[in-house]
Write a protein that holds these residues in place. Structure first.
Motif, short mmCIF file in Angstrom:
data_model
loop_
_atom_site.label_atom_id
_atom_site.label_comp_id
_atom_site.label_asym_id
_atom_site.label_seq_id
_atom_site.Cartn_x
_atom_site.Cartn_y
_atom_site.Cartn_z
N GLU A 181 42.14 34.28 39.26
CA GLU A 181 43.13 34.48 40.08
C GLU A 181 42.73 35.58 41.40
OE1 GLU A 181 44.79 33.06 36.29
OE2 GLU A 181 43.39 34.77 36.86
N THR A 183 42.64 38.31 44.19
CA THR A 183 42.92 39.69 44.45
C THR A 183 44.45 39.91 45.06
OG1 THR A 183 40.48 40.10 44.77
CG2 THR A 183 42.29 42.04 45.61
N ARG A 199 46.07 43.75 41.73
CA ARG A 199 45.32 42.65 40.64
C ARG A 199 43.83 42.56 41.23
NH1 ARG A 199 47.46 36.71 39.56
NH2 ARG A 199 46.66 36.20 41.54
N GLY A 232 50.52 38.33 37.08
CA GLY A 232 49.37 38.47 36.16
C GLY A 232 49.16 39.76 36.09
N SER A 233 50.40 40.73 36.04
CA SER A 233 50.32 41.97 35.84
C SER A 233 51.00 42.58 34.47
CB SER A 233 51.33 42.98 36.98
OG SER A 233 52.35 42.56 36.84
N HIS A 237 48.38 38.13 28.94
CA HIS A 237 48.25 37.17 29.83
C HIS A 237 47.18 36.60 29.71
CE1 HIS A 237 51.07 36.01 33.07
NE2 HIS A 237 50.14 35.32 33.88
N ALA A 325 37.22 42.51 37.56
CA ALA A 325 38.25 41.21 37.46
C ALA A 325 38.12 40.56 36.16
CB ALA A 325 38.01 40.28 38.69
N ASP A 328 39.49 42.66 33.43
CA ASP A 328 40.98 42.66 33.47
C ASP A 328 41.73 41.41 32.75
OD1 ASP A 328 43.80 43.42 35.02
OD2 ASP A 328 43.13 41.33 35.40
N ARG A 329 40.97 40.25 33.27
CA ARG A 329 41.27 38.97 32.49
C ARG A 329 41.20 38.93 31.09
NH1 ARG A 329 42.00 39.49 37.35
NH2 ARG A 329 42.34 37.97 38.92
N ARG A 332 43.79 41.32 29.05
CA ARG A 332 45.11 40.92 29.03
C ARG A 332 45.08 39.72 28.07
NH1 ARG A 332 48.08 43.38 33.27
NH2 ARG A 332 46.39 44.28 34.74
#
Length: 352
Positions: A181, A183, A199, A232-233, A237, A325, A328-329, A332
Motif C-alpha cells: 500500500e 505511503t 504508514r 493500515g494503522s 492487518h 515498509a 511494517d506489513r 502487522r
C-alpha cells in the motif's frame, strides 16, 4: 490485460449508480465507490466487514480538483503532489465540507491520492468526463479489495476470492507492480511542524524530505494526541489465517527441523538460498531486493496460506531503511495471523 472502453464505461455507470467496482492500482487492488455518495460508500464497509470509524482513501484523476476534497491545503501538499502524483503517496489533509463523514471515519481529515496504474487512471478520468458522482465530485473511495484485516489483493482473482459477488465488476489489470500500500503522510499540522509519516510505503521519508526540505516524523503506533486514523494503522492487518512467525537465517534449518520432529507442517517464505528444503511442507522464495520482494509479498502469503500448513515461517528480512515498509506489513500480518507458539520462531522479531 487489456480492458476496452466499453468495460470502463460500464464501470463508470455502476459507480454513478451507487454500486461497487474493483480496480487495480500500482499498489494493490481497491474496491471503489462514489466518494460523494454515503450510501455507496457504505457498501464498501459491508462488503469488507470494515469498522465504521476506519477512514478510506479518496482516489482522484489528478490534483486539479483537490480543493473540492480538502481545505487549507499547505504548500507542502502541492509540492509533494507535483513530485509523486500519479504515484503511491497518500496525503492527509483537512477535509472540505462536502466530503461525507463516512469517508473520513468521522474525522476532520481526508486521505487523497492519484494512482499511477494506467487502468485506474483511465477509470478515474472517464468518471470525471462523465460528470463524476454526487454534486459533480470526481473521487472514488477505495480501500484494498479484501476482507478487513486480511491479505491485500494484488491480482484480480484475489478480489473475487475475497469479496465474491459483493462486487459487480472487477477490472483486471494484471498483477500490481508495487505490491504494498501507499505511503501515508499527514500534512495537517501546518508548515511550522514536520509532517507525520503514518504508514511507510514505496515513497520513502528521504524522498519526501528531498522535496519539502524536512524529514517527516515517523509515527510507529497510533496515539491519542490527535494523530489522524488512517488505513493500515492497526497492529493486526494484512494477515493470513495460518499462524505466521519469523526466524533468522542462522536458525532457519534448526527451527524447520524442530517443527518437523513435532509433526507440524511448515511453510516458508524466504529470500536466501536454502541448503536443504526437503523438510518443508511448502516454500516460496522472493527476490532479495526490496522492490521485488514487495511486489510478490502478498501473493506469496496468500499462496502459502492455502497450503494446509500448521505455521508459516518468514525468514528475517534485512534491517535496512529500504525494507521498512515490508517490515511494517510483515509485523502487522504476524500480529493478525492468530495462534501463538512456543518455538524459537515465535519470538524472533522483524526489525524496522
Amino acid at each position: 490485460m487489456r480492458t476496452d472502453q466499453a468495460v470502463i464505461d460500464r464501470a463508470v455507470a455502476l459507480l454513478q449508480a451507487g454500486e461497487l467496482v474493483a480496480f487495480p492500482t500500482e499498489t494493490v487492488y481497491g474496491v471503489g465507490a462514489d466518494a460523494a455518495n454515503p450510501a455507496a460508500v457504505g457498501r464498501i464497509f459491508t462488503a469488507k466487514g470494515r469498522p465504521a470509524d476506519h477512514p478510506l482513501i479518496v482516489h482522484l484523476p489528478g490534483d486539479g480538483g483537490l480543493d473540492r476534497w480538502a481545505r487549507d491545503i499547505p504548500t507542502r501538499a502541492w509540492e509533494l503532489a507535483e513530485a509523486f502524483w500519479p504515484g503511491p503517496l497518500t496525503l492527509i489533509l483537512k477535509r472540505a465540507p462536502a466530503v461525507p463523514a463516512i469517508v473520513t471515519g468521522g474525522q476532520d481529515t481526508v486521505g487523497v491520492r492519484v494512482p499511477a496504474h494506467p487502468l485506474a487512471l483511465a477509470l478515474l478520468r472517464a468518471y470525471a468526463e462523465a460528470g463524476g458522482g454526487v454534486d459533480g465530485l470526481c473521487g472514488i473511495a477505495a480501500p484494498s479489495a479484501n476482507r478487513f484485516g486480511r491479505i491485500s489483493p494484488t491480482e484480480a482473482a484475489h478480489v473475487r476470492a475475497e469479496l465474491g459477488d459483493a462486487v459487480p465488476l472487477i477490472l483486471d489489470g494484471g498483477r500490481c507492480p508495487v505490491g504494498i500500500e501507499s505511503t501515508i503522510v499527514d500534512l495537517t499540522r501546518g508548515d511550522d511542524q514536520a509532517p507525520r509519516l503514518l504508514r511507510p510505503g514505496r515513497v520513502t521519508p528521504e524522498q519526501i524530505a528531498a522535496v519539502i526540505g524536512v524529514l517527516p516524523e515517523i509515527v510507529t503506533r497510533p496515539a491519542d494526541d490527535g494523530t489522524p486514523r488512517v488505513s493500515g494503522s492497526l497492529a493486526a492487518h494484512y494477515a493470513p489465517t495460518t499462524p505466521l512467525r519469523f526466524v533468522t537465517q542462522a536458525d532457519l534449518v534448526d527451527v524447520v527441523d524442530e517443527l518437523r520432529q513435532t509433526g507440524r507442517r511448515c511453510a516458508l517464505l524466504h529470500h536466501s538460498q536454502l541448503p536443504n528444503a526437503s523438510a518443508l511442507h511448502a516454500g516460496l522464495r522472493l527476490p532479495v531486493d526490496p522492490q521485488g520482494y514487495a511486489r510478490g509479498l502478498y501473493a506469496a502469503l496468500r499462496e502459502l496460506d492455502q497450503m494446509a500448513a500448521d505455521i508459516i515461517l518468514v525468514e528475517e528480512i534485512p534491517a535496512a531503511p529500504a525494507w521498512a515498509a515490508i517490515a511494517d506489513r510483515l509485523h502487522r500480518a504476524a500480529c493478525g495471523a492468530g495462534l501463538a507458539t512456543n518455538d524459537r520462531a515465535s519470538t524472533t522479531q522483524v526489525r524496522p
